[in-house]
Design a protein around this motif. Structure first.
Motif, PDB file in Angstrom:
ATOM      1  N   ARG A 283       0.831  -1.207   0.000  1.00 50.45           N
ATOM      2  CA  ARG A 283       0.000   0.000   0.000  1.00 50.45           C
ATOM      3  C   ARG A 283       0.867   1.260   0.000  1.00 50.45           C
ATOM      4  N   ASN A 284       1.897   1.271   0.814  1.00 54.89           N
ATOM      5  CA  ASN A 284       2.795   2.435   0.880  1.00 54.89           C
ATOM      6  C   ASN A 284       3.541   2.642  -0.435  1.00 54.89           C
ATOM      7  N   ALA A 285       3.994   1.529  -1.026  1.00 59.30           N
ATOM      8  CA  ALA A 285       4.734   1.629  -2.298  1.00 59.30           C
ATOM      9  C   ALA A 285       3.843   2.173  -3.408  1.00 59.30           C
ATOM     10  N   LEU A 286       2.585   1.723  -3.448  1.00 63.23           N
ATOM     11  CA  LEU A 286       1.659   2.196  -4.482  1.00 63.23           C
ATOM     12  C   LEU A 286       1.337   3.678  -4.299  1.00 63.23           C
ATOM     13  N   ARG A 287       1.170   4.094  -3.050  1.00 64.71           N
ATOM     14  CA  ARG A 287       0.876   5.503  -2.782  1.00 64.71           C
ATOM     15  C   ARG A 287       2.075   6.380  -3.137  1.00 64.71           C
ATOM     16  N   GLU A 288       3.277   5.901  -2.854  1.00 63.06           N
ATOM     17  CA  GLU A 288       4.481   6.662  -3.221  1.00 63.06           C
ATOM     18  C   GLU A 288       4.567   6.830  -4.741  1.00 63.06           C
ATOM     19  N   PHE A 289       4.185   5.795  -5.469  1.00 64.67           N
ATOM     20  CA  PHE A 289       4.222   5.871  -6.934  1.00 64.67           C
ATOM     21  C   PHE A 289       3.218   6.896  -7.455  1.00 64.67           C
ATOM     22  N   THR A 290       1.992   6.838  -6.943  1.00 61.51           N
ATOM     23  CA  THR A 290       0.975   7.801  -7.420  1.00 61.51           C
ATOM     24  C   THR A 290       1.369   9.228  -7.053  1.00 61.51           C
ATOM     25  N   ASN A 291       1.935   9.408  -5.866  1.00 64.23           N
ATOM     26  CA  ASN A 291       2.388  10.751  -5.467  1.00 64.23           C
ATOM     27  C   ASN A 291       3.499  11.253  -6.379  1.00 64.23           C
ATOM     28  N   LEU A 292       4.405  10.342  -6.765  1.00 63.37           N
ATOM     29  CA  LEU A 292       5.502  10.713  -7.661  1.00 63.37           C
ATOM     30  C   LEU A 292       4.968  11.194  -9.005  1.00 63.37           C
ATOM     31  N   ILE A 293       4.030  10.442  -9.564  1.00 67.56           N
ATOM     32  CA  ILE A 293       3.476  10.819 -10.872  1.00 67.56           C
ATOM     33  C   ILE A 293       2.737  12.154 -10.775  1.00 67.56           C
ATOM     34  N   GLU A 294       1.987  12.345  -9.700  1.00 63.37           N
ATOM     35  CA  GLU A 294       1.258  13.610  -9.534  1.00 63.37           C
ATOM     36  C   GLU A 294       2.226  14.782  -9.391  1.00 63.37           C
ATOM     37  N   THR A 295       3.335  14.565  -8.694  1.00 64.09           N
ATOM     38  CA  THR A 295       4.331  15.622  -8.521  1.00 64.09           C
ATOM     39  C   THR A 295       4.978  15.986  -9.855  1.00 64.09           C
ATOM     40  N   ILE A 296       5.366  14.956 -10.625  1.00 64.77           N
ATOM     41  CA  ILE A 296       5.946  15.199 -11.947  1.00 64.77           C
ATOM     42  C   ILE A 296       4.948  15.919 -12.840  1.00 64.77           C
ATOM     43  N   ALA A 297       3.692  15.469 -12.805  1.00 65.09           N
ATOM     44  CA  ALA A 297       2.650  16.071 -13.645  1.00 65.09           C
ATOM     45  C   ALA A 297       2.448  17.543 -13.305  1.00 65.09           C
ATOM     46  N   ALA A 298       2.476  17.868 -12.003  1.00 62.23           N
ATOM     47  CA  ALA A 298       2.271  19.260 -11.591  1.00 62.23           C
ATOM     48  C   ALA A 298       3.414  20.149 -12.081  1.00 62.23           C
ATOM     49  N   LYS A 299       4.617  19.619 -12.074  1.00 60.64           N
ATOM     50  CA  LYS A 299       5.773  20.404 -12.521  1.00 60.64           C
ATOM     51  C   LYS A 299       5.722  20.681 -14.022  1.00 60.64           C
ATOM     52  N   ILE A 300       5.410  19.646 -14.806  1.00 59.46           N
ATOM     53  CA  ILE A 300       5.465  19.839 -16.259  1.00 59.46           C
ATOM     54  C   ILE A 300       4.206  20.513 -16.798  1.00 59.46           C
ATOM     55  N   ALA A 301       3.140  20.579 -15.977  1.00 60.43           N
ATOM     56  CA  ALA A 301       1.891  21.209 -16.437  1.00 60.43           C
ATOM     57  C   ALA A 301       2.082  22.696 -16.707  1.00 60.43           C
ATOM     58  N   VAL A 302       3.011  23.327 -15.972  1.00 63.61           N
ATOM     59  CA  VAL A 302       3.243  24.770 -16.135  1.00 63.61           C
ATOM     60  C   VAL A 302       4.520  25.038 -16.928  1.00 63.61           C
ATOM     61  N   GLU A 303       5.053  23.993 -17.554  1.00 62.06           N
ATOM     62  CA  GLU A 303       6.333  24.113 -18.255  1.00 62.06           C
ATOM     63  C   GLU A 303       6.120  24.102 -19.761  1.00 62.06           C
ATOM     64  N   THR A 304       6.604  25.158 -20.442  1.00 66.18           N
ATOM     65  CA  THR A 304       6.508  25.181 -21.909  1.00 66.18           C
ATOM     66  C   THR A 304       7.738  24.572 -22.569  1.00 66.18           C
ATOM     67  N   SER A 305       8.840  24.444 -21.818  1.00 69.86           N
ATOM     68  CA  SER A 305      10.074  23.889 -22.373  1.00 69.86           C
ATOM     69  C   SER A 305      10.050  22.367 -22.312  1.00 69.86           C
ATOM     70  N   LEU A 306      10.183  21.716 -23.459  1.00 68.85           N
ATOM     71  CA  LEU A 306      10.252  20.258 -23.495  1.00 68.85           C
ATOM     72  C   LEU A 306      11.525  19.767 -22.818  1.00 68.85           C
TER      73      LEU A 306
END
Length: 545
Positions: A283-306
């Motif tokens: 359960r902890n490992a799965l939650r860490e994975f989803t949190n990681l993806i959400e964190t990455i997604a939040a960073k690149i959502a406001v990024e215009t540079s590929l």
């Protein structure tokens, strides 16, 4: 390893390395067994002796200690596998350990022209740890070794593609041409340029850039960050790098998604379902994975540079750190591929509209590149390969690209005399793959991790006598090393009033595309030294250019 060794013994199996290790140990601890084999073998023949490691050398010594006649074939100048345990010292100390041996030098070469051989001989002669030989041929003298100083890696790839087109137009086959590079990551630009020129090619002994595992992993993170319902991306990276999510956990997750008729991410993001169906550790490992993806997604959502989006994915995901901690030669090569992926992003940033959806466009192009199959094995196609893969092969027309300090030789080799000698042997191997024509290329500037660098041409180029070479851009080639050492402009930025800075790409209405290499003067007297791809080197007064 102890548990692995115990399991092997229980099952009566051994891996390839242990075949050697256990044999040497058997002979060492049981002299009667060794004596039996010494009496059994009257002669011992070893091919490719320069590639033997310490254990193999010890085995040869043991077998021959009973009087067996030893015969070895090898070329110390082609010992290029030190990174996997090969010891060039084995062949160098052979006469000392086996004083009865006679050495026969086979110096006549039936492959390359004399010019190519003279160039290769001059390079390898710079090594001190060698037995020494001079290759010669009774064939044609041949054309001079061609040197091409490219503006950047794109210009380098363009030149090679266009030169191969001329080779083919003159009656040559595509499969007579080979492009050799030090690092696998260098193939990306050439693959892109070959596709643009509609030239058939095949990556020999390896995968195309977008088919490589680490590139697929990084792009899967990018896809999932933009589109959570991508089950293929979830399954690929949920435990890459390893984060304690095993096959059983994934199977249970898959079953829950199938029962509910929803994508995997819907289950992953449902805390109640995760808490109900999975144990604490999973359960902890799965939650860490989803949190990681959400964190990455939040960073690149406001990024215009590929480029910055790819940097976020590569580093925040842990892919880069996992390869760094591994520390092997293979891991370094995979890390270089991730660096090149970031380079690809920086090129997209420079050439596309910031308002466009660069990430989705890039993912679509990458999928198309991966799906556009390379030429079939054995077909008439240009061969791309690393210098290591080229050993034992031969081609009428060879291009060795990326011949720059820090790339070939590598920075790691520059810092070690022994590794530098191995790099020089690798250059020798590459040069002697060519039968009729040899072209050596370097770039005056090259992107690394999205940043412009201005490397020096490889020392291996300068070790070739000038009379054996022909520069495609002679004024550029003859002046570039001197300019880089002496020009104060190369170590400084443009003056505040200058409209350009060093390394800027420019376009002139008459001379075409070029690169700013030096600036001098002020105001209306400000001059720029520009290397144009077609017109060569020009000094232009900017007020009138």
């Amino acid at each position: 390893y102890h548990d692995y060794e115990k399991l092997c013994r229980q099952q009566g199996t051994m891996d390839f390395a242990e075949l050697l290790l256990l044999t040497v140990e058997l002979f060492t601890h049981h002299p009667e067994v060794l004596q039996n084999y010494q009496q059994r073998f009257q002669s011992v023949l070893v091919d490719e002796f320069q590639d033997t490691n310490a254990l193999q050398y010890r085995l040869v010594q043991q077998l021959c200690a009973g009087g067996a006649q030893l015969f070895v074939v090898g070329d110390d100048d082609q010992s290029i596998y030190g990174w996997r345990g090969a010891r060039v010292e084995n062949i160098l100390q052979l006469e000392r350990d086996f004083p009865a041996l006679a050495t026969v030098r086979l110096e006549q070469n039936y492959r390359s022209t004399q010019t190519i051989l003279d160039a290769a001989n001059a390079v390898i002669a710079q090594n001190s740890n060698r037995l020494g030989k001079t290759l010669w041929s009774d064939g044609q003298r041949g054309a001079a070794v061609r040197i091409y100083p490219a503006i950047n890696e794109m210009d380098e790839a363009r030149y090679v593609c266009e030169h191969i087109q001329r080779w083919h137009a003159d009656g040559g086959r595509y499969d007579e041409s080979a492009i050799l590079y030090r690092s696998n990551a260098q193939s990306r630009v050439f693959e892109e340029m070959l596709l643009q020129h509609r030239l058939p090619y095949r990556v020999y002994g390896g995968l195309r850039f977008f088919e490589r595992a680490e590139i697929k992993d990084a792009l899967a993170y990018l896809r999932l960050a933009r589109y959570r319902d991508d089950d293929g991306a979830v399954e690929r990276i949920i435990n890459t790098p390893t984060r304690g999510i095993g096959q059983k956990t994934l199977a249970d997750l898959r079953q829950l998604a199938q029962q509910a008729g929803v994508p995997l991410w819907r289950i992953l993001s449902d805390d109640a379902q995760i808490a109900r169906h999975f144990s604490g550790r999973a359960r902890n490992a799965l939650r860490e994975f989803t949190n990681l993806i959400e964190t990455i997604a939040a960073k690149i959502a406001v990024e215009t540079s590929l480029k910055k989006a790819l940097e976020t994915v590569v580093h925040d995901s842990g892919l880069y750190a996992a390869l760094e901690s591994e520390g092997s030669e293979q891991a370094d090569a995979r890390r270089e591929n991730l660096d090149e992926l970031i380079n690809a992003g920086s090129y997209i940033d420079l050439s596309t509209d910031p308002a466009s959806d660069r990430i989705m466009d890039f993912l679509a192009d990458a999928a198309l590149d991966a799906g556009d199959g390379q030429a079939e094995e054995g077909s008439d196609s240009i061969q791309l390969m690393t210098l290591h893969s080229a050993k034992g092969l031969e081609f009428p027309n060879v291009y060795i690209v990326g011949m720059e300090e820090g790339l070939f030789p590598t920075q790691r080799a520059i810092e070690s005399p022994d590794k530098l000698e191995e790099e020089r042997r690798l250059a020798y191997v590459g040069m002697t793959r060519a039968e009729r024509e040899l072209t050596l290329c370097f770039a005056e500037r090259r992107r690394f991790q999205g940043q412009e660098n201005y490397p020096q041409p490889s020392r291996f180029i300068h070790e070739i006598p000038e009379e054996l070479t022909e520069a495609v851009r002679p004024m550029v080639y003859s002046g570039i090393s001197k300019m880089r050492r002496q020009s104060p402009a190369m170590n400084s930025s443009a003056s505040p009033a200058a409209p350009y800075k060093l390394g800027d790409s420019v376009r002139h209405p008459k001379f075409g595309e070029g690169c700013v290499m030096a600036l001098e003067g002020h105001g209306e007297h400000l001059r720029a030294q520009i290397h144009f791809a077609e017109a060569g080197e020009k000094w232009l007064v900017l007020a009138y250019a």
